[in-house]
Design a protein around this motif. Sequence first.
Motif, PDB file in Angstrom:
ATOM      1  N   THR A  90       0.932  -1.199  -0.031  1.00 38.90           N
ATOM      2  CA  THR A  90       0.000   0.054  -0.104  1.00 38.90           C
ATOM      3  C   THR A  90       0.946   1.154  -0.090  1.00 38.90           C
ATOM      4  O   THR A  90       1.886   1.252   0.823  1.00 38.90           O
ATOM      5  N   LEU A  91       0.456   2.232  -0.783  1.00 36.03           N
ATOM      6  CA  LEU A  91       1.066   3.593  -0.807  1.00 36.03           C
ATOM      7  C   LEU A  91       0.172   4.460   0.240  1.00 36.03           C
ATOM      8  O   LEU A  91      -0.963   4.651  -0.221  1.00 36.03           O
ATOM      9  N   VAL A  92       0.539   4.903   1.263  1.00 35.33           N
ATOM     10  CA  VAL A  92      -0.199   5.735   2.159  1.00 35.33           C
ATOM     11  C   VAL A  92      -0.053   7.217   1.718  1.00 35.33           C
ATOM     12  O   VAL A  92       1.058   7.542   1.815  1.00 35.33           O
ATOM     13  N   CYS A  93      -1.198   7.812   1.253  1.00 36.39           N
ATOM     14  CA  CYS A  93      -0.963   9.152   0.683  1.00 36.39           C
ATOM     15  C   CYS A  93      -1.668  10.209   1.782  1.00 36.39           C
ATOM     16  O   CYS A  93      -2.369   9.974   2.539  1.00 36.39           O
ATOM     17  N   SER A 100     -10.471   4.692   6.791  1.00 42.39           N
ATOM     18  CA  SER A 100     -10.003   3.345   6.943  1.00 42.39           C
ATOM     19  C   SER A 100     -10.422   2.564   5.869  1.00 42.39           C
ATOM     20  O   SER A 100     -11.011   1.350   6.094  1.00 42.39           O
ATOM     21  N   TYR A 101      -9.935   2.865   4.701  1.00 42.34           N
ATOM     22  CA  TYR A 101     -10.326   2.004   3.299  1.00 42.34           C
ATOM     23  C   TYR A 101      -8.795   2.120   2.767  1.00 42.34           C
ATOM     24  O   TYR A 101      -8.003   2.717   2.489  1.00 42.34           O
ATOM     25  N   THR A 102      -8.511   0.973   2.041  1.00 43.26           N
ATOM     26  CA  THR A 102      -7.421   0.685   0.929  1.00 43.26           C
ATOM     27  C   THR A 102      -8.031   0.299  -0.454  1.00 43.26           C
ATOM     28  O   THR A 102      -8.909  -0.706  -0.471  1.00 43.26           O
ATOM     29  N   ARG A 142      -4.117   4.550   0.085  1.00 44.51           N
ATOM     30  CA  ARG A 142      -5.228   5.031   1.060  1.00 44.51           C
ATOM     31  C   ARG A 142      -4.791   6.214   1.341  1.00 44.51           C
ATOM     32  O   ARG A 142      -3.468   6.577   1.570  1.00 44.51           O
ATOM     33  N   ILE A 143      -5.774   7.156   1.959  1.00 45.42           N
ATOM     34  CA  ILE A 143      -5.539   8.287   2.862  1.00 45.42           C
ATOM     35  C   ILE A 143      -6.120   7.961   3.996  1.00 45.42           C
ATOM     36  O   ILE A 143      -7.363   7.975   4.391  1.00 45.42           O
ATOM     37  N   PRO A 144      -5.063   8.116   5.204  1.00 44.94           N
ATOM     38  CA  PRO A 144      -5.611   7.748   6.484  1.00 44.94           C
ATOM     39  C   PRO A 144      -6.155   8.882   7.061  1.00 44.94           C
ATOM     40  O   PRO A 144      -5.680  10.225   6.839  1.00 44.94           O
ATOM     41  N   ASP A 145      -7.203   8.580   8.098  1.00 45.21           N
ATOM     42  CA  ASP A 145      -7.569   9.759   8.785  1.00 45.21           C
ATOM     43  C   ASP A 145      -6.898   9.724  10.360  1.00 45.21           C
ATOM     44  O   ASP A 145      -7.358   9.380  11.408  1.00 45.21           O
ATOM     45  N   ASN A 146      -5.498  10.204  10.170  1.00 49.09           N
ATOM     46  CA  ASN A 146      -4.613  10.368  11.508  1.00 49.09           C
ATOM     47  C   ASN A 146      -3.854  11.334  11.697  1.00 49.09           C
ATOM     48  O   ASN A 146      -2.962  11.443  10.476  1.00 49.09           O
ATOM     49  N   PRO A 147      -3.918  11.989  12.754  1.00 46.20           N
ATOM     50  CA  PRO A 147      -2.835  13.319  12.773  1.00 46.20           C
ATOM     51  C   PRO A 147      -1.526  12.862  12.839  1.00 46.20           C
ATOM     52  O   PRO A 147      -0.438  13.535  12.119  1.00 46.20           O
ATOM     53  N   VAL A 148      -0.935  11.698  13.239  1.00 52.18           N
ATOM     54  CA  VAL A 148       0.433  11.320  13.235  1.00 52.18           C
ATOM     55  C   VAL A 148       0.889  10.974  11.864  1.00 52.18           C
ATOM     56  O   VAL A 148       1.990  11.413  11.344  1.00 52.18           O
ATOM     57  N   GLN A 203      -0.522  11.907   9.059  1.00 52.62           N
ATOM     58  CA  GLN A 203      -0.767  13.100   8.155  1.00 52.62           C
ATOM     59  C   GLN A 203       0.501  13.988   8.349  1.00 52.62           C
ATOM     60  O   GLN A 203       1.047  14.409   7.424  1.00 52.62           O
ATOM     61  N   ALA A 204       1.192  14.034   9.835  1.00 54.58           N
ATOM     62  CA  ALA A 204       2.369  14.841  10.042  1.00 54.58           C
ATOM     63  C   ALA A 204       3.630  14.258   9.364  1.00 54.58           C
ATOM     64  O   ALA A 204       4.407  14.871   8.959  1.00 54.58           O
ATOM     65  N   LEU A 205       3.919  13.097   9.409  1.00 52.53           N
ATOM     66  CA  LEU A 205       4.728  11.981   8.519  1.00 52.53           C
ATOM     67  C   LEU A 205       4.658  12.453   7.263  1.00 52.53           C
ATOM     68  O   LEU A 205       5.782  12.692   6.394  1.00 52.53           O
ATOM     69  N   LEU A 206       3.351  12.248   6.654  1.00 51.04           N
ATOM     70  CA  LEU A 206       3.344  12.518   5.091  1.00 51.04           C
ATOM     71  C   LEU A 206       3.698  13.990   4.730  1.00 51.04           C
ATOM     72  O   LEU A 206       4.586  14.237   3.799  1.00 51.04           O
ATOM     73  N   GLU A 207       3.254  14.892   5.538  1.00 50.85           N
ATOM     74  CA  GLU A 207       3.628  16.228   5.166  1.00 50.85           C
ATOM     75  C   GLU A 207       5.083  16.559   5.319  1.00 50.85           C
ATOM     76  O   GLU A 207       5.568  17.351   4.477  1.00 50.85           O
TER      77      GLU A 207
END
Length: 206
Positions: free
Chosen positions: A66-69, A96-98, A122-128, A130-134
């Motif tokens: 999975t690529l977490v976007c 919470s979908y892939t 997937r695009i997760p709904d999680n602040p941690v 999202q901070a990593l990806l940013e």
Amino acid sequence: MARYFDVHPQDPQPRAIGQAVAMLREGGLVAYPTDSCYALGAQIGNREALDRIKSIRQLDDKHHFTLVCKDFAQLGQYVEVNNVVFRNIKAVTPGSYTFILPATKEVPRRLMHSKKKTIGVRIPDNPVVQALLEELGEPLLSSTLLLPGEEEPMTQGWEIKEALDNVVEAVIDSGECGTQPTTVIDYSSGEAVITRIGLGDPSRFE
């Protein structure tokens, strides 16, 4: 020995996130929490980390990575999405979908399903996350942290630190994580096929 980062679940400390991302950029493998359960993450181009994930989880070439976007704009660079699929995915993300979709040329061939040439996104709904990806500026190559012989993923960061201390570079702990993985929707044929029912409500895709 893995570096241990204890971060706030809603407002993760920028310094800790920056240090974890620096380790990813240096080729590290990181265990991190998501909106479903813990996962193993690495940079997309990190061939060695991909092999290490396969070894830790004992995966074969049929496994969908999975690529977490961070967002839909980023997701659209790595998979082919028509208008109908776009609307359906947009309606439930972040969440919470892939989704399994045909990969674009931006995806290294070794990350694709060996026969279908598809990839999970997937695009997760999680602040941690999202901070990593940013901070990272690109998707994370990811796989659920489900160890061989276990029926459920680990839920505690300290347990992961103890179990994987010598095989990952960092563990990010933001408190207890869930045990339910994402709901997986396979769009590789053009139609929605539910291949795993997890935390995300699958009713829209039935």
